[in-house]
Design a protein around this motif. Structure first.
Motif, PDB file in Angstrom:
ATOM      1  N   VAL B 390      43.962  27.293  -8.757  1.00 47.02           N
ATOM      2  CA  VAL B 390      43.697  27.356  -7.421  1.00 47.02           C
ATOM      3  C   VAL B 390      43.145  25.976  -6.886  1.00 47.02           C
ATOM      4  CG1 VAL B 390      42.567  28.661  -5.736  1.00 47.02           C
ATOM      5  CG2 VAL B 390      43.141  29.647  -7.913  1.00 47.02           C
ATOM      6  N   PHE B 392      41.641  24.607  -3.693  1.00 44.13           N
ATOM      7  CA  PHE B 392      40.815  24.997  -2.383  1.00 44.13           C
ATOM      8  C   PHE B 392      40.872  23.883  -1.045  1.00 44.13           C
ATOM      9  CE2 PHE B 392      38.477  27.587  -5.454  1.00 44.13           C
ATOM     10  CZ  PHE B 392      39.073  28.750  -5.155  1.00 44.13           C
ATOM     11  N   GLN B 393      40.693  24.338  -0.147  1.00 39.03           N
ATOM     12  CA  GLN B 393      40.840  23.434   0.808  1.00 39.03           C
ATOM     13  C   GLN B 393      39.914  22.347   1.182  1.00 39.03           C
ATOM     14  OE1 GLN B 393      40.449  25.449   4.842  1.00 39.03           O
ATOM     15  NE2 GLN B 393      40.287  23.692   6.101  1.00 39.03           N
ATOM     16  N   ASP B 394      38.662  22.456   0.930  1.00 41.16           N
ATOM     17  CA  ASP B 394      37.753  21.537   1.018  1.00 41.16           C
ATOM     18  C   ASP B 394      37.268  20.854  -0.247  1.00 41.16           C
ATOM     19  OD1 ASP B 394      35.838  19.666   1.811  1.00 41.16           O
ATOM     20  OD2 ASP B 394      34.442  20.974   3.120  1.00 41.16           O
ATOM     21  N   SER B 398      33.984  21.918  -3.090  1.00 42.03           N
ATOM     22  CA  SER B 398      34.494  22.872  -4.160  1.00 42.03           C
ATOM     23  C   SER B 398      34.371  22.485  -5.535  1.00 42.03           C
ATOM     24  CB  SER B 398      36.099  22.954  -3.888  1.00 42.03           C
ATOM     25  OG  SER B 398      36.450  23.668  -2.741  1.00 42.03           O
ATOM     26  N   MET B 460      40.730  18.274  -8.676  1.00 41.29           N
ATOM     27  CA  MET B 460      40.767  19.987  -8.538  1.00 41.29           C
ATOM     28  C   MET B 460      42.265  20.507  -9.233  1.00 41.29           C
ATOM     29  SD  MET B 460      39.271  22.795  -7.333  1.00 41.29           S
ATOM     30  CE  MET B 460      38.067  22.456  -6.423  1.00 41.29           C
TER      31      MET B 460
END
Lengths: 336, 715
Positions: B390, B392-394, B398, B460
């Motif tokens: 996954v 994530f957006q930010d 995160s 990430m």
């Protein structure tokens, strides 16, 4: 940021442990030490001025109205009160550096001796109480936060909130009196007063720890709750880590930053709180000494004890700031 | 004054005010009524325990303790209030001093206050008790002076908040004197919080004062307050514990009275923190939505990495941000999901990753990942931990700020792959290198705050590569990044997908991003898929008016630079109030009665292209894509809709004439904020559930997102 460093750039020196860039870290330590020194200076000056701020003649007040005038005059001379103020101040500071806190008007003993003899009793009490408070508050706060998250177990949450508010708002000496009345006088489980053996620590430690533990547990819970809702905890959950690791390794260190700030203040106030609790339990520590010497107007002794209490508080505050910077490299080290 | 009455409507407020009233009443009346009784000596009952005559016993002179405790109320409370008055006045003076005395002196005052507040109150009290002398007068002064620094700090904080405001600045520029600014402009605005805090302070002072008297440094005999009574009681605690306890209880109750009152006033004046009570969840059985029935019933394709049927997410209060979503992703496929914020796209992703938390509830008729049924109550941690990545957006929020990047990556290997600490870390370094992080060894030892946004997003992705992902869910992975970094991250995702033959579920509000990366796109509206089509067909063969509007809102190279940005009129559906019929009907230029009453089914045209619209392709075709005009839409809210991407602040103030850009050109420099947008987002009910993810989806002032790279040009 350093990510745009071209590939050809010279290799940077190996990063320091803790990952704190040396420049900022040094600046932080310097700044924080500077603040400590200024505060210490204010404290020393205030303690020096105390004897001069007292209305009337402090020696006359200490020795009583019936003391012969020549004795008073001799004592004043011995204390150096006849010298110009600046001379007295330099004298006072100079002696401080040699660990000389003067001599008690009442007992003629060196103030530093009395303090070093009584400090261990106070310090052990405060530290033990602080350890107990932290040891109770952090697991409790974390557990309640995890258990009552997202509106679950409302009753637990309400019970916890109510109990902690009440316990947190009862002053330690009142808790002490109640503990003595119930556990020592009525049930006879613990000694009523004095410092003799491990059992004598139980009641004073509980009296000191219970309020701060309640306050701390509330803070831990609130902090935990807000940390558990952060994006990085969601990331940790996305990694499917065991919930114990998410709660303790990922969430707790982030929650503990604010907790530690408050915990430091609590330790400082706990040191002061010993004054009252020691008087409840006739504890042979600095707290009993300070009250006794205020009552008997033994000003050198008061000066000495106030100074010691103040220094302890300031040092504790500084240590907490440093510890915070170590735990959370972002915090405090920023320029403020 | 309504807020004052609100104080009395909370249980805490009622309790506090009642108790405080009683305490004050006792303070006034008790010495008048029981003063003589309290001093009456009863030599027959010295240090007696409780009896019918003396309810809580007597002291060493045989004086009745109950009466003494009651009578002591006046002195205890009066002294506490006096000390509070002295302390708050001093604190107020110190607090506004920086404003009154100018910069230099002000900084000195602030510094002194800062040093003083570092000391515990009790220490200051003892110090000043020595200076002012032992006794009642000295104690009042000592406590008063000792609380002043803390109160001054409080005042300084409030003053700092207000001094930045425009009206203070305006007064200053207008040449109003400092004193007048403080008295006329600053103090009235901070009076309320100060009164609240003074009330709470009074409670604390009451306790401190009791402590001082208890130590023998406060009230001296023959006067007595509660602290003094406690001290006298403690000496006889062996014989008569109640003598020490009773005044202690009085102190606690009185202190509580002040505190509760203060808290209640604070609560009534501040923002209410009470969360809504949990409503029972409306449970909609899976398969009862039109979409579910229309989905390829029964056919289970085994080439699917992810198979979702009739996925629904609901929150207490009947809010259903996702209302029956069905789709599948094959290995190596890149599937995009587009829609406005609040369309349920992020929540769909979260529920697939099993990251929706209570009280949110996920239902589905089928949810299989790599052939495993995720709906089964089993431990899927290892599967999800290694095969699902996954992003994530930010990236800024995160990563755990207090853990090294390498450790955060290595965790996956440690917990799901049984690697040792050392080899997990080695793999983390290797993965950082795989996502083209330079100098990965050093980087792995760094903390997130030492990484830039783009680097964090790479890390990430690298974290997702610790296992061997079959599916990568990327939830707005580039929204928080600047444009140049965006394309790098998207390229990286593409590369990873190809190398690993992983499926990619890319969620974005940006049609052009999805069109670049994905082969197929799901268009979501109001928690439902309205169209499922190949990205090639977006510009030529979109069959849902909403898809067409989304595409039309994307400026391309042909868009005139001076033309205002295209917008979609109206506003997204509030998930708490989804209308009957087609959710898009209110904003649809060709909606008819059937659209407003009957919900269209998501139908497959046989080629895999699915649309949920009652209109035929030919009818929709009349809405020419990408050109202005033709859509004379009755916007439900009139003019003032705006198109923005998160935070960029673009908006177009049109006149409600449709997608076309009939603004006057200057329109998009100013936001049409009074347009009633703010009435949608909140009040939807589920933003109060405390669910971070839900809150984000339903973020306030729901805006239409049709962000495109071209906007940068438009600016």
């Amino acid at each position: 940021m350093t990510t745009l460093t071209p590939a050809a750039a010279p290799i940077r020196p190996a990063p320091r442990t803790r990952g704190i860039p040396g420049g900022r870290w040094t600046r932080f330590v310097v700044r924080r030490t500077g603040r400590l020194l200024v505060s210490l200076w204010v404290l020393v000056t205030a303690s020096f001025l105390m004897i001069h701020l007292v209305p009337g003649d402090p020696v006359r007040a200490a020795l009583g109205l019936t003391a012969p005038p020549d004795l008073v005059a001799a004592k004043r001379k011995a204390l150096g009160l006849e010298d110009p103020l600046l001379t007295q101040y330099l004298h006072y500071v100079g002696h401080l550096f040699r660990g000389d806190l003067g001599e008690s008007i009442q007992s003629q003993l060196a103030v530093s001796d009395t303090i070093s003899q009584r400090l261990p009793a106070t310090a052990s009490l405060a530290l033990l109480a602080f350890a107990v408070a932290v040891a109770v508050a952090i697991p409790l706060g974390v557990a309640v936060a995890v258990a009552t998250r997202r509106g679950r177990r409302r009753r637990t949450e309400l019970t916890f909130a109510g109990t902690s508010v009440v316990l947190g708002s009862i002053p330690d000496f009142l808790v002490g009196v109640a503990l003595v009345a119930v556990l020592a006088v009525n049930l006879g489980w613990f000694p009523v007063a004095g410092r003799s053996g491990a059992t004598s620590y139980v009641l004073p430690v509980i009296a000191l720890a219970i309020g701060p533990a309640a306050v701390l547990a509330r803070i831990v819970r609130v902090e935990m709750l807000s940390v558990l809702d952060t994006d990085y905890i969601r990331t940790a959950r996305a990694k499917r880590l065991p919930s114990l690791r998410i709660n303790l390794r990922h969430a707790l260190p982030n929650a503990v930053t604010a907790t530690l700030t408050l915990g430091g203040m609590l330790l400082a106030s706990m040191v002061a709180g010993t004054v009252l609790v020691e008087n409840v339990f006739a504890w042979p520590g600095l707290g009993s000494t300070i009250v006794q010497s205020i009552t008997t107007k033994d000003y050198p002794m008061v000066q000495g004890t106030v100074l010691v209490y103040g220094v302890i508080v300031l040092v504790v505050n500084t240590l907490v700031d440093v510890a915070l910077a170590l735990i959370d490299p972002r915090s405090t080290i920023g320029d403020s | 004054m309504r807020r004052w009455s609100r104080v009395l409507r909370t249980p805490v407020g009622i309790a506090g005010v009642t108790m405080l009233g009683l305490v004050l009443l006792l303070a006034v009346l008790a010495p008048l009524v029981w003063g003589d009784h309290a001093d009456a000596v009863d030599t027959d009952n010295l240090l007696a325990g409780p009896s019918g005559q003396h309810w809580i016993g007597t002291d060493n002179l045989g004086r009745d303790l109950l009466f003494r405790v009651l009578v002591a109320t006046r002195l205890s409370v009066a002294l506490a209030l006096l000390a509070t008055a002295i302390g708050t006045t001093l604190g107020l003076l110190l607090g506004v001093a920086p404003l009154l005395l100018g910069r230099r002196v002000g900084r000195l005052v602030v510094a002194v206050v800062n040093i003083l507040v570092a000391f515990p109150g009790l220490l200051l009290v003892l110090f000043f008790a020595v200076v002012f002398g032992v006794g009642t007068r000295g104690a009042v002064l000592a406590v008063g002076v000792a609380i002043a620094p803390g109160f001054a700090r409080l005042v300084q904080t409030f003053v700092a908040g207000i001094a930045e405001r425009d009206f203070v600045a305006a007064a200053r520029i207008a040449g109003v004197s400092r004193l007048r600014i403080v008295v006329r402009h600053v103090l009235p605005n901070i009076a309320e919080p100060l009164i609240v805090n003074a009330t709470i302070t009074a409670g604390g002072v009451l306790l401190s004062f009791a402590g001082l008297s208890f130590l023998g440094l406060g009230v001296q005999p023959p006067s007595y307050d509660w602290g003094r009574l406690m001290q006298e009681g403690l000496s006889g605690i062996y014989i008569h514990p109640l003598a020490a306890l009773a005044p202690g209880i009085a102190v606690i109750l009185a202190g509580l009275a002040f505190n509760l009152t203060g808290e209640a006033i604070a609560g009534a004046f501040g923002v209410s923190t009470v969360t809504g009570t949990a409503d029972p969840l409306p449970h909609v059985p899976a398969g009862e939505t039109p979409e579910g029935r229309a989905a390829h019933e029964g056919t289970v394709r085994d080439d699917l990495v992810l198979d979702v049927r009739d996925l629904a997410v609901s929150f207490p209060g009947g809010v259903r941000p996702v209302r029956g979503v069905s789709f599948g992703i094959a290995a190596g496929e890149a599937l995009g999901v587009v829609g406005e914020s609040g369309s349920g796209k992020s929540l769909t992703a979260l529920s697939i990753a099993r990251l929706v938390e209570e009280p949110g509830r996920v239902d589905a008729r089928r949810l299989t990942f790599c052939g495993t049924d995720l709906l089964e109550q089993a431990d899927h941690d290892e599967l999800l931990g290694t095969s699902l990545a996954v992003v994530f957006q930010d990236p800024m929020t995160s990563f755990n700020p207090v853990m090294r990047i390498g450790t955060q990556l290595a965790e996956v290997g440690r917990h799901h792959q049984g690697l040792s600490r050392r080899s997990a870390l080695a793999r983390a370094v290797d993965r950082l290198a795989a996502v083209r992080v330079r100098d990965p060894e050093r980087r792995a030892r760094q903390y997130p705050h030492e990484f830039s946004g783009g680097m964090r997003q790479r890390a990430m992705i690298g974290m997702g590569l610790m296992g061997s992902p079959r599916l990568i869910i990327a939830d707005e992975p580039t929204t928080a990044l600047d444009v140049t970094v965006q394309s790098q991250v998207l390229e990286l995702l593409q590369g990873v997908r190809r190398e690993q033959n992983a499926a990619l579920l890319l969620i974005s509000h940006d049609v052009s991003v999805v069109a670049d990366v994905c082969g197929r796109v799901l268009v979501m509206y109001a928690g439902r898929i309205v169209e499922d089509l190949p990205t090639d067909a977006l510009r030529t063969d979109a069959r849902h008016p909403y898809t067409r509007a989304l595409v039309a809102a994307v400026p391309d190279m042909a868009t005139a630079l001076d033309a205002p940005l295209a917008t979609i009129p109206g506003q997204p559906v509030d998930p708490a109030h989804v209308p009957a019929g087609c959710a898009f009907a209110a904003r649809c230029p060709i909606a008819n009665d059937r659209c407003r009453t009957e919900e269209p089914v998501l139908r497959d045209d046989g080629t895999g292209h699915r649309v949920a619209c009652w209109h035929t392709a030919e009818e929709v075709e009349l809405l020419s894509i990408g050109t202005a005009g033709g859509l004379d839409t009755p916007s439900p809210r009139g003019s003032g809709y705006s198109t923005t991407d998160d935070g960029s602040g673009y908006s177009t103030t049109g006149d409600g004439s449709g997608y076309s850009t009939t603004g006057d050109g200057s329109g998009y420099s100013t936001t049409g904020d009074g347009s009633g947008y703010s009435t949608t987002g909140d009040g939807s009910g589920y933003s109060t559930t405390g669910d971070g993810s839900a809150g984000r989806v339903a973020s306030a002032s729901e805006r239409i997102e049709t962000k495109a790279p071209g906007e940068e040009v438009a600016r």
